[in-house]
Write a protein that holds these residues in place. Structure first.
Motif, mmCIF file in Angstrom:
data_model
loop_
_atom_site.group_PDB
_atom_site.id
_atom_site.type_symbol
_atom_site.label_atom_id
_atom_site.label_comp_id
_atom_site.label_asym_id
_atom_site.label_seq_id
_atom_site.Cartn_x
_atom_site.Cartn_y
_atom_site.Cartn_z
ATOM 1 N N GLN A 124 32.058 31.705 -14.131
ATOM 2 C CA GLN A 124 32.038 30.452 -13.378
ATOM 3 C C GLN A 124 30.856 29.581 -13.792
ATOM 4 N N LEU A 125 29.720 30.204 -14.054
ATOM 5 C CA LEU A 125 28.553 29.452 -14.504
ATOM 6 C C LEU A 125 28.816 28.811 -15.865
ATOM 7 N N ASP A 126 29.448 29.549 -16.770
ATOM 8 C CA ASP A 126 29.796 29.001 -18.080
ATOM 9 C C ASP A 126 30.792 27.844 -17.943
ATOM 10 N N ALA A 127 31.768 28.000 -17.054
ATOM 11 C CA ALA A 127 32.741 26.926 -16.828
ATOM 12 C C ALA A 127 32.045 25.686 -16.272
ATOM 13 N N LEU A 128 31.091 25.896 -15.382
ATOM 14 C CA LEU A 128 30.340 24.775 -14.814
ATOM 15 C C LEU A 128 29.513 24.068 -15.886
ATOM 16 N N LYS A 129 28.898 24.857 -16.766
ATOM 17 C CA LYS A 129 28.126 24.264 -17.866
ATOM 18 C C LYS A 129 29.029 23.447 -18.790
ATOM 19 N N ALA A 130 30.209 23.983 -19.107
ATOM 20 C CA ALA A 130 31.145 23.266 -19.981
ATOM 21 C C ALA A 130 31.595 21.966 -19.333
ATOM 22 N N ARG A 131 31.900 22.019 -18.049
ATOM 23 C CA ARG A 131 32.345 20.808 -17.339
ATOM 24 C C ARG A 131 31.217 19.774 -17.269
ATOM 25 N N THR A 132 29.994 20.237 -17.086
ATOM 26 C CA THR A 132 28.850 19.329 -17.054
ATOM 27 C C THR A 132 28.689 18.631 -18.398
ATOM 28 N N THR A 133 28.833 19.375 -19.479
ATOM 29 C CA THR A 133 28.743 18.793 -20.819
ATOM 30 C C THR A 133 29.863 17.776 -21.032
ATOM 31 N N GLU A 134 31.047 18.106 -20.582
ATOM 32 C CA GLU A 134 32.200 17.210 -20.705
ATOM 33 C C GLU A 134 31.965 15.915 -19.930
ATOM 34 N N LEU A 135 31.478 16.032 -18.713
ATOM 35 C CA LEU A 135 31.214 14.838 -17.896
ATOM 36 C C LEU A 135 30.102 13.987 -18.494
#
Length: 105
Positions: free
Chosen positions: A35-46
């Motif tokens: 979940q932390l990795d998914a959050l990091k990826a989404r943050t980078t995307e945003l």
């Protein structure tokens, strides 16, 4: 009253510490890391989307600024031409009045 504030601070510290401990325990699990990795990826995307939006907004601002500057220049040129026409008409009227004809031609 000071005792109440100290009591609130103490319980806030205890609850915050407990929540921090539970969050750290959760993030140390495999699911927590995913979940932390998914959050990091989404943050980078945003962040990338935000950068693109900033560039589009800057481009639109330049377009609007150029259009406004062009309109200002056009208005100034038209005012200059009209001022010259009025000055010429006034000079003809003065010349006609001085010659006694009453007309400015």
């Amino acid at each position: 009253m000071a005792d109440r504030r100290g009591n609130r601070f103490f319980w806030g510290l205890v609850i915050g510490g407990a929540l921090g401990y539970l969050l750290a325990r959760y993030l140390s699990t495999e699911e927590g890391r995913r979940q932390l990795d998914a959050l990091k990826a989404r943050t980078t995307e945003l962040t990338a989307e935000n950068s693109e939006l900033r560039q589009r907004a800057a481009s639109a601002a330049v377009t609007v600024r150029d259009a406004v500057q062009g309109a200002i220049q056009e208005g100034m040129s038209a005012a200059k031409v009209r001022r010259q026409q009025l000055t010429q008409s006034a000079a003809q009227l003065v010349s006609g009045a001085t010659n006694g004809t009453g007309e400015g031609t």
